[in-house]
Design an enzyme around this catalytic site. Structure first.
Site, PDB file in Angstrom:
ATOM      1  N   ASP A  17       0.566  -1.401  -0.017  1.00 47.87           N
ATOM      2  CA  ASP A  17       0.174  -0.162  -0.049  1.00 47.87           C
ATOM      3  C   ASP A  17       0.857   1.358   0.419  1.00 47.87           C
ATOM      4  OD1 ASP A  17      -2.629   2.030  -0.120  1.00 47.87           O
ATOM      5  OD2 ASP A  17      -2.917   1.403   2.066  1.00 47.87           O
TER       6      ASP A  17
ATOM      7  N   LYS B 231       2.335   3.441  -6.165  1.00 47.43           N
ATOM      8  CA  LYS B 231       2.153   2.539  -6.975  1.00 47.43           C
ATOM      9  C   LYS B 231       2.557   1.859  -7.826  1.00 47.43           C
ATOM     10  CE  LYS B 231      -1.115   2.990  -3.723  1.00 47.43           C
ATOM     11  NZ  LYS B 231      -1.368   2.508  -2.566  1.00 47.43           N
TER      12      LYS B 231
ATOM     13  N   ASP C  50      -3.505  -3.210  -2.317  1.00 42.16           N
ATOM     14  CA  ASP C  50      -4.668  -1.758  -1.900  1.00 42.16           C
ATOM     15  C   ASP C  50      -3.678  -1.060  -3.416  1.00 42.16           C
ATOM     16  OD1 ASP C  50      -7.050  -0.835  -0.783  1.00 42.16           O
ATOM     17  OD2 ASP C  50      -5.400   0.756  -0.415  1.00 42.16           O
ATOM     18  N   ASN C  51      -6.097  -0.779  -3.711  1.00 34.38           N
ATOM     19  CA  ASN C  51      -5.583   0.484  -4.869  1.00 34.38           C
ATOM     20  C   ASN C  51      -5.380   0.223  -6.509  1.00 34.38           C
ATOM     21  OD1 ASN C  51      -4.332   1.598  -2.300  1.00 34.38           O
ATOM     22  ND2 ASN C  51      -5.835   2.953  -3.341  1.00 34.38           N
TER      23      ASN C  51
ATOM     24  N   GLU D  42     -11.500   3.926  -0.121  1.00 39.62           N
ATOM     25  CA  GLU D  42     -11.641   4.520   1.260  1.00 39.62           C
ATOM     26  C   GLU D  42     -12.214   5.850   1.466  1.00 39.62           C
ATOM     27  OE1 GLU D  42      -8.650   4.297  -0.263  1.00 39.62           O
ATOM     28  OE2 GLU D  42      -6.745   5.513  -0.054  1.00 39.62           O
TER      29      GLU D  42
HETATM   30  N1  SAM Z   1      -1.099   1.027   4.667  1.00 43.60           N
HETATM   31  C1  SAM Z   1      -1.621   2.301   5.431  1.00 43.60           C
HETATM   32  C2  SAM Z   1      -3.255   2.209   6.242  1.00 43.60           C
HETATM   33  O1  SAM Z   1      -4.270   2.106   5.164  1.00 43.60           O
HETATM   34  O2  SAM Z   1      -3.302   3.236   6.973  1.00 43.60           O
HETATM   35  C3  SAM Z   1      -1.558   3.982   4.205  1.00 43.60           C
HETATM   36  C4  SAM Z   1      -0.429   3.489   3.394  1.00 43.60           C
HETATM   37  S1  SAM Z   1      -0.439   5.050   2.178  1.00 43.60           S
HETATM   38  C5  SAM Z   1      -1.500   4.933   0.983  1.00 43.60           C
HETATM   39  C6  SAM Z   1       0.899   5.359   1.891  1.00 43.60           C
HETATM   40  C7  SAM Z   1       2.113   5.213   2.822  1.00 43.60           C
HETATM   41  O3  SAM Z   1       3.409   5.172   2.300  1.00 43.60           O
HETATM   42  C8  SAM Z   1       3.215   7.038   1.975  1.00 43.60           C
HETATM   43  O4  SAM Z   1       2.802   7.293   3.745  1.00 43.60           O
HETATM   44  C9  SAM Z   1       4.077   6.923   1.731  1.00 43.60           C
HETATM   45  O5  SAM Z   1       4.650   7.779   2.164  1.00 43.60           O
HETATM   46  C10 SAM Z   1       4.237   5.634   1.996  1.00 43.60           C
HETATM   47  N2  SAM Z   1       6.104   5.783   0.804  1.00 43.60           N
HETATM   48  C11 SAM Z   1       5.752   5.962  -0.163  1.00 43.60           C
HETATM   49  N3  SAM Z   1       6.689   4.909  -1.168  1.00 43.60           N
HETATM   50  C12 SAM Z   1       7.261   4.131  -0.192  1.00 43.60           C
HETATM   51  C13 SAM Z   1       8.560   3.528  -0.220  1.00 43.60           C
HETATM   52  N4  SAM Z   1       8.933   3.026  -1.704  1.00 43.60           N
HETATM   53  N5  SAM Z   1       8.754   2.409   1.055  1.00 43.60           N
HETATM   54  C14 SAM Z   1       8.193   3.293   2.184  1.00 43.60           C
HETATM   55  N6  SAM Z   1       7.208   4.135   2.128  1.00 43.60           N
HETATM   56  C15 SAM Z   1       7.095   4.346   1.567  1.00 43.60           C
HETATM   57 MG    MG Z   2      -4.279   2.454  -0.172  1.00 46.68          MG
END
Ligand code: SAM
Ligand code: MG
Length: 214
Positions: A141, A144, A169-170, A199
Site C-alpha cells: 500500500d 503504486k 490495495d488500490n 476509501e
Molecule cells: N497502509 C496505510 C493505511 O491503510 O493506513 C496507508 C499507506 S499510504 C496509502 C502510502 C504511504 O507509503 C505513504 O505514507 C508514503 O509516504 C509511503 N511510501 C511510499 N512509497 C514508499 C516506499 N517506497 N517505501 C516506504 N514508504 C513509502
Molecule cells: Mg491504499
C-alpha cells in the site's frame, strides 16, 4: 503555525479513541476521514476485506509497505495470533512519527515494528536485521509504481515461501497496471480480485489477493 493532516488525524484519535483499545482507534480515524478530511488509509470498507484475509491467513509474520498514520497496521495487528508480528515500512519521517503515536495509543507497540526508510533499501536487509525467514502475508500500500519492483525484490531476497499471500490495495484507483499484469499472468501466482471502493468514496477500487506458488 499550520498543522498537517496526519497531525489533525492524531488529535482526533487522542480526543475520541480509548487508550489501549485498537478498535476505537480505527473507528476514530474512519469517523475523522468521513466527517472531516479524506485521508489515504485503506478505510473501513476495504478494511473489512483486509480483516477477513488476515483472519483467514492467521499470519505469524506480516510485512506492510506504506504505514502512513498506522491505520492499517493497527487493523492488522489486533487480528494477529499471540505470537504474530507485523513489520511496517514508511519512508516519510513525519508520517512515521504520527504512526508511532497512533500505534502507542492503540497499545500495539509490542506487535508492530515500525521501520523508517524506503522499501527498496529495506527489503534486502529485512532477513538479517529482523531475523525473519519469510512472510506469511504482505500488504502492499505504498506508492503504486513500487508494487511491481518491490514484489520482484521480495522474490529475489527469498522473503516469500510457497503459500505466502500478497494483498495489494488500490489496484484500480489510483491503479497499479504493471503489477496487475504481472501478478495475474505469472505462473508463480494464483490471483484474485476483491471489488470494493476507494476509501471513504463511492469510486471503484479493490484489493488483489495473490498466493505465491513458489
Ligand atoms: N497502509 C496505510 C493505511 O491503510 O493506513 C496507508 C499507506 S499510504 C496509502 C502510502 C504511504 O507509503 C505513504 O505514507 C508514503 O509516504 C509511503 N511510501 C511510499 N512509497 C514508499 C516506499 N517506497 N517505501 C516506504 N514508504 C513509502
Ligand atoms: Mg491504499
Amino acid at each position: 503555525t499550520q498543522s498537517t493532516r496526519p497531525q489533525r488525524l492524531l488529535a482526533a484519535v487522542q480526543k475520541n479513541a480509548t487508550r489501549g483499545d485498537p478498535r476505537s482507534v480505527v473507528l476514530a480515524i474512519d469517523q475523522f476521514c468521513r466527517q472531516k478530511e479524506w485521508a489515504m488509509n485503506v478505510g473501513d470498507e476495504k478494511g473489512c476485506i483486509l480483516d477477513s484475509v488476515v483472519s483467514e491467513v492467521n499470519p505469524g509474520a506480516v510485512l506492510e509497505l506504506g504505514t502512513y498514520c498506522g491505520y492499517s497496521a493497527v487493523r492488522i495487528a489486533c487480528l494477529l495470533p499471540p505470537h504474530g508480528k507485523i513489520i511496517t515500512l514508511e519512508f516519510n519521517p513525519d508520517n512515521a512519527a504520527i504512526a508511532r503515536q497512533v500505534i502507542a495509543w492503540a497499545g500495539l507497540e509490542e506487535k508492530i515494528q515500525l521501520v523508517v526508510g524506503a522499501s527498496g533499501d529495506w527489503i534486502p536487509k529485512i532477513k538479517e536485521q529482523f531475523g525473519v525467514k519469510t512472510f506469511d502475508l504482505v500488504f502492499l500500500d505504498h506508492w503504486k509504481d513500487r508494487y511491481l519492483p518491490d514484489t520482484k525484490l521480495m522474490e529475489e531476497c527469498g522473503l516469500l515461501r510457497e503459500g505466502s499471500i500478497l494483498l495489494a490495495d488500490n489496484v484500480i484507483c489510483p491503479g497499479t497496471p504493471d503489477y496487475l499484469e504481472y501478478i495475474r499472468n505469472s505462473p508463480r501466482y494464483k490471483s484474485q480480485y476483491f471489488k470494493s471502493h476507494l476509501e471513504y468514496t463511492k469510486v471503484e477500487d479493490g484489493l488483489e489477493k495473490s498466493v505465491f506458488l513458489g
